[in-house]
Design a protein around this motif. Structure first.
Motif, mmCIF file in Angstrom:
data_model
loop_
_atom_site.group_PDB
_atom_site.id
_atom_site.type_symbol
_atom_site.label_atom_id
_atom_site.label_comp_id
_atom_site.label_asym_id
_atom_site.label_seq_id
_atom_site.Cartn_x
_atom_site.Cartn_y
_atom_site.Cartn_z
ATOM 1 N N MET A 199 0.853 -1.188 0.000
ATOM 2 C CA MET A 199 0.000 0.000 0.000
ATOM 3 C C MET A 199 0.889 1.238 0.000
ATOM 4 O O MET A 199 2.025 1.195 0.486
ATOM 5 C CB MET A 199 -0.900 0.027 1.243
ATOM 6 C CG MET A 199 -1.774 -1.203 1.421
ATOM 7 S SD MET A 199 -2.852 -1.054 2.886
ATOM 8 C CE MET A 199 -1.647 -0.998 4.221
ATOM 9 N N LEU A 200 0.354 2.345 -0.498
ATOM 10 C CA LEU A 200 1.099 3.599 -0.547
ATOM 11 C C LEU A 200 0.991 4.325 0.793
ATOM 12 O O LEU A 200 -0.096 4.686 1.222
ATOM 13 C CB LEU A 200 0.555 4.480 -1.671
ATOM 14 C CG LEU A 200 1.211 5.841 -1.867
ATOM 15 C CD1 LEU A 200 2.681 5.687 -2.230
ATOM 16 C CD2 LEU A 200 0.474 6.629 -2.950
ATOM 17 N N ALA A 201 2.137 4.555 1.427
ATOM 18 C CA ALA A 201 2.149 5.224 2.733
ATOM 19 C C ALA A 201 2.634 6.663 2.643
ATOM 20 O O ALA A 201 2.100 7.547 3.321
ATOM 21 C CB ALA A 201 3.039 4.449 3.711
ATOM 22 N N GLU A 202 3.661 6.912 1.820
ATOM 23 C CA GLU A 202 4.217 8.262 1.680
ATOM 24 C C GLU A 202 4.671 8.474 0.242
ATOM 25 O O GLU A 202 5.110 7.530 -0.418
ATOM 26 C CB GLU A 202 5.436 8.476 2.597
ATOM 27 C CG GLU A 202 5.162 8.412 4.074
ATOM 28 C CD GLU A 202 6.441 8.527 4.903
ATOM 29 O OE1 GLU A 202 6.330 8.481 6.144
ATOM 30 O OE2 GLU A 202 7.536 8.648 4.310
ATOM 31 N N ALA A 203 4.611 9.726 -0.207
ATOM 32 C CA ALA A 203 5.176 10.116 -1.495
ATOM 33 C C ALA A 203 5.716 11.521 -1.325
ATOM 34 O O ALA A 203 4.975 12.505 -1.406
ATOM 35 C CB ALA A 203 4.128 10.064 -2.598
ATOM 36 N N VAL A 212 4.036 0.106 2.325
ATOM 37 C CA VAL A 212 3.955 -0.801 3.465
ATOM 38 C C VAL A 212 3.136 -2.024 3.056
ATOM 39 O O VAL A 212 2.291 -1.956 2.157
ATOM 40 C CB VAL A 212 3.331 -0.126 4.700
ATOM 41 C CG1 VAL A 212 4.222 1.001 5.198
ATOM 42 C CG2 VAL A 212 1.924 0.386 4.400
ATOM 43 N N LYS A 213 3.382 -3.102 3.703
ATOM 44 C CA LYS A 213 2.730 -4.370 3.372
ATOM 45 C C LYS A 213 1.211 -4.259 3.444
ATOM 46 O O LYS A 213 0.658 -3.657 4.361
ATOM 47 C CB LYS A 213 3.236 -5.445 4.342
ATOM 48 C CG LYS A 213 2.775 -6.854 4.035
ATOM 49 C CD LYS A 213 3.456 -7.833 4.987
ATOM 50 C CE LYS A 213 2.940 -9.235 4.816
ATOM 51 N NZ LYS A 213 3.613 -10.197 5.733
ATOM 52 N N VAL A 223 4.626 -12.653 2.032
ATOM 53 C CA VAL A 223 5.379 -11.430 1.748
ATOM 54 C C VAL A 223 6.250 -11.126 2.964
ATOM 55 O O VAL A 223 5.734 -10.906 4.058
ATOM 56 C CB VAL A 223 4.432 -10.248 1.441
ATOM 57 C CG1 VAL A 223 5.229 -8.963 1.248
ATOM 58 C CG2 VAL A 223 3.605 -10.553 0.200
ATOM 59 N N LYS A 224 7.565 -11.096 2.767
ATOM 60 C CA LYS A 224 8.483 -10.983 3.899
ATOM 61 C C LYS A 224 8.857 -9.551 4.244
ATOM 62 O O LYS A 224 9.039 -9.215 5.413
ATOM 63 C CB LYS A 224 9.747 -11.800 3.604
ATOM 64 C CG LYS A 224 9.482 -13.289 3.442
ATOM 65 C CD LYS A 224 10.752 -14.037 3.088
ATOM 66 C CE LYS A 224 10.471 -15.532 2.889
ATOM 67 N NZ LYS A 224 11.693 -16.283 2.488
ATOM 68 N N ILE A 225 8.995 -8.707 3.243
ATOM 69 C CA ILE A 225 9.426 -7.328 3.493
ATOM 70 C C ILE A 225 8.228 -6.489 3.927
ATOM 71 O O ILE A 225 7.190 -6.469 3.263
ATOM 72 C CB ILE A 225 10.085 -6.733 2.239
ATOM 73 C CG1 ILE A 225 11.403 -7.471 1.952
ATOM 74 C CG2 ILE A 225 10.341 -5.245 2.396
ATOM 75 C CD1 ILE A 225 12.059 -7.066 0.642
ATOM 76 N N ASP A 226 8.385 -5.786 5.049
ATOM 77 C CA ASP A 226 7.295 -4.978 5.603
ATOM 78 C C ASP A 226 7.198 -3.606 4.945
ATOM 79 O O ASP A 226 6.095 -3.100 4.709
ATOM 80 C CB ASP A 226 7.499 -4.792 7.114
ATOM 81 C CG ASP A 226 7.523 -6.110 7.855
ATOM 82 O OD1 ASP A 226 6.484 -6.776 7.901
ATOM 83 O OD2 ASP A 226 8.603 -6.472 8.372
ATOM 84 N N THR A 227 8.344 -2.998 4.679
ATOM 85 C CA THR A 227 8.385 -1.635 4.152
ATOM 86 C C THR A 227 9.373 -1.543 2.998
ATOM 87 O O THR A 227 10.502 -2.050 3.100
ATOM 88 C CB THR A 227 8.797 -0.635 5.255
ATOM 89 O OG1 THR A 227 7.853 -0.699 6.323
ATOM 90 C CG2 THR A 227 8.876 0.787 4.718
#
Length: 524
Positions: A199-203, A212-213, A223-227
């Motif tokens: 999901m889009l958290a910051e731009a 973010v996941k 899915v292993k990577i959180d951010t």
């Protein structure tokens, strides 16, 4: 004491198990837009591939696999596809992904008001071309929702590469309810509903995009990577320094002049891999002298010593390019340009003859402008080409550096003066992905404004040709005709060039250079 030590150890294990896993990626220029219909660059696609999932997606080796669709069937004539969507497919806001979302997104892609550079991308779908050209209404598109989980697509003819196109961001779905609510602002953090792994958290402009996941993703458990942080890294030398400092886990590219040293000092972290893409200069044929003088366009192309270019300037294992379609592509009848068979001395001699034939020389000098987007690598190439043109033909060259978004706009609107630096990276393994760009009806991505009815006829014939060998021959004939007209100057075939940290696991080299974050992990 032993109890306290055991407790401390258990606390440490628990903390490690819950630590956030972060991937920091170099991503070249500032994204033009995160709107899947209003972008065309690789830096945007890297982010969009993490945010959204098409009917098909790509595995770690960039091979097509089921995505939002769990299965599909194809009619005997190869012209009708029926896709079954996943029952557990959801948007990040928890609402279901439906077949209607795909229909909505494809109609938006084709809507002339959207002005998508990729609107031509689904021309193989019944009535798609007519809709984007404004001659038929959107509801005539050969894509319909049979029910919420069934999408039927009708094509003009059997299209062997159709499934591969569905991994491209132009064909991704959009939540109709979400876009209806936010309009074009759906791309903003907090407003976007995505159906991919993230999901889009910051731009943050000129800084980074943070993902973010997505807990609603159908494969979130794996899915292993959180951010994921995608950093703007236009300055290739600064990007390399950030990698060396541990601020980036991989780079977007490498400074050409530092490649030899990096191969010696950090060989285990250098990744140079074949890449189906072509670096080229487009010629603005909307005005003179380029509009009516193919011999002048050809003269300047011949005067570029591509062997020197790849050996001394780019230094990344690239191959000199005399055609547009990269070597080794499937479904093609390979042909060799006459120019590739000659020596540079022979090419220079012909260049001088054609230059004089066009009316230029010491008494009638030529001044040209090369526009390129911000990059030290692009600047060095432009300087070298300008020097070759000056030495061999007496051409004076001025260089104009533009930011990425400005450069893209200039190319699409044909507002660059003479030559524009650009490239095409294959979206899938078929020559049509390269050659479709130059149809007279292709729209904004036809940067030279090339228009030849005979070329269009060959490309149209290839669309409906069921015999793969005959289709490949038609496409080859089209490219040969294209280079008779010479509306572009190909310079080299790409390799992907990166630094990759040993901490990144799951990375698979591939000719598309696509690496979805869902397949990776980071072990620091």
């Amino acid at each position: 004491m032993r109890g306290l030590l055991a407790g401390a150890l258990l606390a440490g294990v628990s903390q490690a198990a819950t630590a956030e896993m972060v991937l920091n990626a170099g991503n070249s220029q500032e994204p033009e837009s995160l709107d899947i219909h209003r972008s065309s660059g690789v830096s945007e696609a890297n982010i969009q591939n993490d945010l959204f999932e098409g009917l098909l997606t790509q595995d770690a080796k960039a091979q097509p696999i089921p995505g939002a669709a769990e299965s599909w069937t194809v009619s005997d004539d190869g012209k009708t596809y029926v896709f079954k969507l996943r029952a557990d497919g959801k948007w990040s806001d928890g609402t279901p992904v439906t077949a209607g979302d795909f229909v909505f997104a494809w109609q938006r892609l084709l809507d002339p008001k959207t002005a998508s550079p990729y609107a031509y991308f689904i021309d193989q779908v019944v009535n798609a071309k007519e809709i984007r050209l404004g001659t038929k209404p959107a509801d005539t598109l050969g894509a319909r929702a049979v029910d919420d989980h069934t999408l039927e697509v009708k094509l003009l003819g059997p299209t062997p590469y159709f499934l591969a196109t569905l991994t491209h961001h132009a064909t991704f779905p959009l939540s109709k309810a979400n876009v209806d609510k936010f309009g074009n602002d759906y791309v903003k953090p907090g407003d976007m509903a995505s159906n991919g792994a993230y999901m889009l958290a910051e731009a943050v402009p000129q800084s980074h995009v943070k993902l973010v996941k997505n807990p609603e993703f159908h494969d979130a458990a794996n899915v292993k990577i959180d951010t994921v942080r995608y950093f703007v890294t236009e300055d290739v030398d600064s990007e390399l320094q950030r990698f060396k400092a541990g601020e980036l886990d991989y780079t977007y590219t490498l400074p050409n002049q530092q490649i030899p040293d990096l191969k010696q000092t950090m060989a285990d972290q250098v990744r140079i891999v074949p890449y189906i893409g072509t670096y080229y200069y487009t010629v603005n044929t909307t005005h003179e002298p380029w509009k009516s003088h193919p011999e002048l366009r050809r003269a300047l192309s011949l005067a570029i010593d591509r062997d020197v270019m790849v050996a001394k300037i780019t230094q990344g294992g690239e191959l000199p390019a005399y055609t547009f379609v990269p070597p080794g592509m499937s479904n093609f009848a390979p042909w060799e340009s006459k120019d590739a068979k000659e020596t540079q001395s022979q090419r220079d001699a012909e260049a001088k003859e054609l230059f004089a034939k066009a009316g230029y020389g010491p008494d009638h000098p030529l001044t040209v402008e090369i526009s390129y987007n911000t990059s030290e690598n692009h600047k060095k190439i432009a300087v070298a080409i300008g020097a070759m043109w000056k030495q061999k033909l007496g051409v004076d060259t001025t260089l104009t550096n533009l930011e990425w978004g400005t450069m893209q706009s200039a190319l699409r609107k044909k507002e660059y003066k003479d030559f524009g630096r650009t490239s095409w990276i294959g979206d899938f393994d078929d020559p049509s992905n390269f050659l479709d760009l130059f149809r007279s009806t292709a729209g904004e991505q036809n940067y030279p404004a090339y228009a030849n009815p005979d070329y269009d006829k060959l490309m149209d014939a290839a669309v409906v040709e069921a015999d793969p060998a005959k289709r490949g021959q038609l496409l080859a004939q089209a490219e040969q005709l294209f280079f008779t007209d010479q509306p572009i100057i190909p310079i080299y075939y790409y390799t992907s060039k990166r630094m990759l940290s040993p901490a990144v696991k799951g990375w698979q080299d591939n000719v598309l250079d696509n690496h979805l974050s869902r397949w990776l992990s980071v072990e620091r």
